[in-house]
Design a protein around this motif. Structure first.
Motif, PDB file in Angstrom:
ATOM      1  N   GLU A  18       6.244  17.401  -1.745  1.00  0.00           N
ATOM      2  CA  GLU A  18       6.773  16.466  -2.749  1.00  0.00           C
ATOM      3  C   GLU A  18       5.916  16.466  -4.007  1.00  0.00           C
ATOM      4  O   GLU A  18       6.438  16.496  -5.133  1.00  0.00           O
ATOM      5  N   LEU A  19       4.606  16.449  -3.851  1.00  0.00           N
ATOM      6  CA  LEU A  19       3.713  16.405  -5.006  1.00  0.00           C
ATOM      7  C   LEU A  19       3.782  17.697  -5.821  1.00  0.00           C
ATOM      8  O   LEU A  19       3.767  17.654  -7.059  1.00  0.00           O
ATOM      9  N   VAL A  20       3.851  18.826  -5.137  1.00  0.00           N
ATOM     10  CA  VAL A  20       3.977  20.114  -5.846  1.00  0.00           C
ATOM     11  C   VAL A  20       5.251  20.126  -6.679  1.00  0.00           C
ATOM     12  O   VAL A  20       5.256  20.552  -7.839  1.00  0.00           O
ATOM     13  N   THR A  21       6.348  19.638  -6.089  1.00  0.00           N
ATOM     14  CA  THR A  21       7.626  19.606  -6.803  1.00  0.00           C
ATOM     15  C   THR A  21       7.565  18.669  -7.995  1.00  0.00           C
ATOM     16  O   THR A  21       8.050  18.986  -9.092  1.00  0.00           O
ATOM     17  N   LEU A  26       7.785  18.198 -13.505  1.00  0.00           N
ATOM     18  CA  LEU A  26       7.437  16.976 -14.241  1.00  0.00           C
ATOM     19  C   LEU A  26       8.404  15.861 -13.849  1.00  0.00           C
ATOM     20  O   LEU A  26       9.011  15.194 -14.689  1.00  0.00           O
ATOM     21  N   GLY A  27       8.511  15.671 -12.546  1.00  0.00           N
ATOM     22  CA  GLY A  27       9.380  14.632 -12.009  1.00  0.00           C
ATOM     23  C   GLY A  27       8.608  13.367 -11.702  1.00  0.00           C
ATOM     24  O   GLY A  27       7.565  13.095 -12.304  1.00  0.00           O
ATOM     25  N   VAL A  28       9.126  12.598 -10.741  1.00  0.00           N
ATOM     26  CA  VAL A  28       8.523  11.318 -10.368  1.00  0.00           C
ATOM     27  C   VAL A  28       8.029  11.427  -8.929  1.00  0.00           C
ATOM     28  O   VAL A  28       8.827  11.627  -8.013  1.00  0.00           O
ATOM     29  N   ALA A  29       6.728  11.293  -8.739  1.00  0.00           N
ATOM     30  CA  ALA A  29       6.166  11.314  -7.392  1.00  0.00           C
ATOM     31  C   ALA A  29       6.369   9.958  -6.725  1.00  0.00           C
ATOM     32  O   ALA A  29       6.787   8.986  -7.358  1.00  0.00           O
ATOM     33  N   TRP A  37      -2.104  12.550 -12.318  1.00  0.00           N
ATOM     34  CA  TRP A  37      -2.208  13.693 -11.411  1.00  0.00           C
ATOM     35  C   TRP A  37      -1.089  14.692 -11.678  1.00  0.00           C
ATOM     36  O   TRP A  37      -1.320  15.908 -11.679  1.00  0.00           O
ATOM     37  N   VAL A  38       0.110  14.209 -11.905  1.00  0.00           N
ATOM     38  CA  VAL A  38       1.253  15.084 -12.161  1.00  0.00           C
ATOM     39  C   VAL A  38       0.999  15.943 -13.399  1.00  0.00           C
ATOM     40  O   VAL A  38       1.203  17.173 -13.380  1.00  0.00           O
ATOM     41  N   LEU A  39       0.527  15.325 -14.477  1.00  0.00           N
ATOM     42  CA  LEU A  39       0.286  16.068 -15.715  1.00  0.00           C
ATOM     43  C   LEU A  39      -0.869  17.056 -15.550  1.00  0.00           C
ATOM     44  O   LEU A  39      -0.796  18.198 -16.024  1.00  0.00           O
ATOM     45  N   LEU A  40      -1.940  16.624 -14.876  1.00  0.00           N
ATOM     46  CA  LEU A  40      -3.082  17.510 -14.672  1.00  0.00           C
ATOM     47  C   LEU A  40      -2.695  18.714 -13.813  1.00  0.00           C
ATOM     48  O   LEU A  40      -3.049  19.863 -14.128  1.00  0.00           O
ATOM     49  N   THR A  41      -1.950  18.466 -12.738  1.00  0.00           N
ATOM     50  CA  THR A  41      -1.556  19.561 -11.847  1.00  0.00           C
ATOM     51  C   THR A  41      -0.564  20.488 -12.527  1.00  0.00           C
ATOM     52  O   THR A  41      -0.591  21.709 -12.305  1.00  0.00           O
ATOM     53  N   LYS A  42       0.316  19.931 -13.359  1.00  0.00           N
ATOM     54  CA  LYS A  42       1.213  20.783 -14.140  1.00  0.00           C
ATOM     55  C   LYS A  42       0.397  21.717 -15.028  1.00  0.00           C
ATOM     56  O   LYS A  42       0.736  22.898 -15.213  1.00  0.00           O
ATOM     57  N   GLY A  43      -0.712  21.207 -15.557  1.00  0.00           N
ATOM     58  CA  GLY A  43      -1.587  22.048 -16.363  1.00  0.00           C
ATOM     59  C   GLY A  43      -2.172  23.193 -15.550  1.00  0.00           C
ATOM     60  O   GLY A  43      -2.241  24.328 -16.024  1.00  0.00           O
ATOM     61  N   HIS A 218       8.364   0.759  -9.724  1.00  0.00           N
ATOM     62  CA  HIS A 218       7.840   1.923  -9.000  1.00  0.00           C
ATOM     63  C   HIS A 218       6.318   1.828  -8.904  1.00  0.00           C
ATOM     64  O   HIS A 218       5.731   2.166  -7.868  1.00  0.00           O
ATOM     65  N   TYR A 219       5.687   1.347  -9.990  1.00  0.00           N
ATOM     66  CA  TYR A 219       4.230   1.215 -10.027  1.00  0.00           C
ATOM     67  C   TYR A 219       3.736   0.216  -8.971  1.00  0.00           C
ATOM     68  O   TYR A 219       2.703   0.443  -8.323  1.00  0.00           O
ATOM     69  N   ILE A 220       4.474  -0.878  -8.779  1.00  0.00           N
ATOM     70  CA  ILE A 220       4.052  -1.882  -7.795  1.00  0.00           C
ATOM     71  C   ILE A 220       4.673  -1.628  -6.424  1.00  0.00           C
ATOM     72  O   ILE A 220       4.631  -2.476  -5.548  1.00  0.00           O
ATOM     73  N   ARG A 221       5.287  -0.467  -6.228  1.00  0.00           N
ATOM     74  CA  ARG A 221       5.752   0.023  -4.920  1.00  0.00           C
ATOM     75  C   ARG A 221       6.858  -0.852  -4.327  1.00  0.00           C
ATOM     76  O   ARG A 221       6.898  -1.129  -3.129  1.00  0.00           O
TER      77      ARG A 221
END
Length: 275
Positions: A18-21, A26-29, A37-43, A218-221
């Motif tokens: 899920e995280l790789v995808t 550049l989706g929503v984890a 983390w999403v932006l850094l890993t995309k880099g 989403h931030y507060i789950r």
């Protein structure tokens, strides 16, 4: 080198797929979204485009964990003033089961560890010279932690109490406090990535809509409240949870580790660096 050579070259268990995808598209984890983390890993995926997305994400974890362990060595040196003890302690942490595991797969914990270790180092630098600029950079980095993983909300009171112990007059310095709150808030602008991602209709979205209310939910789950009702948070449940956590920690202890830990504590006390 150690982490990169033992990293997973493809999708693994836990949240890896899920995280790789999420990073690749550049989706929503999963909540709270982990936009930093999403932006850094995309880099990392773009930089190492010759690797498949999962491999590049795992390599990112390897780099991030290695950097975190290096910073922990610096923190240990400031506490003990011993190069040998600092390197030994950092290596013991670095080859630990949980740390090494997450350093070789696509996970958010390496970035969390890097931010936490960096905050410890910046806190010690501010302790030595409590200027407003150093306090701002400390809170800015801690704000990245708040925007990255919920556990930083649990650590926040500890850092706050430690800051007051180091410099009690900070409670009367409204300029420093204002800079601190600004530093904690600014990294949350990274959630614009979640907002934009939701608006572009990615394959992985967790149902998040391009509205402030949806992104904040989403931030507060909020989504985790859906489903069968959870058991009430009674005192017995808390004691049981603490028991499980303690049993897990005790199972990981070894005699050499206990001896090294006690020696390290002795060095910290000797250097009067307890706070």
């Amino acid at each position: 080198v150690l982490y990169a050579s033992t990293r997973a070259r493809t999708v693994t268990g836990e949240d890896s797929g899920e995280l790789v995808t999420a990073a690749y598209q550049l989706g929503v984890a999963h909540p709270p979204g982990y936009p930093i983390w999403v932006l850094l890993t995309k880099g990392f995926q773009a930089l190492f485009s010759g690797l498949n997305p999962a491999d590049a994400a795992a390599l990112g974890s390897s780099f991030t964990t290695a950097a975190a362990i290096g910073i922990l060595a610096l923190v240990a040196f400031r506490l003990t003033r011993s190069v040998a003890a600092s390197l030994f302690g950092a290596w013991c942490v670095g080859v630990g089961e949980e740390i090494w595991n997450h350093a070789t797969i696509a996970e958010i914990y390496p970035l969390t560890l890097f931010i936490l270790a960096s905050c410890l180092l910046l806190f010690m630098r501010w302790q030595e010279q409590p200027t407003r600029s150093r306090f701002f950079w400390l809170t800015l980095l801690y704000g990245c932690g708040l925007a990255n993983h919920p556990t930083f909300h649990l650590f926040l009171p500890v850092f706050g109490i430690a800051a007051i112990c180091v410099r009690p007059r900070i409670l009367l310095d409204w300029r420093t406090l204002a800079l601190g709150f600004l530093g904690l808030a600014l990294p949350h602008l990274a959630y614009l990535e979640t907002f934009i991602a939701a608006a572009s209709g990615p394959y992985l979205s967790w149902g998040v809509q391009p509205t402030l209310r949806s992104v904040f939910g989403h931030y507060i789950r909020e989504i985790y409240s859906i489903g069968p009702p959870k058991t009430t948070q009674a005192g017995v449940k808390v004691v049981e949870q603490l028991g499980f956590a303690s049993s897990y920690a005790l199972a990981k202890l070894t005699l050499p580790g206990i001896i090294a830990g006690l020696v390290g504590l002795g060095m910290v006390f000797r250097g009067n660096r307890v706070v």
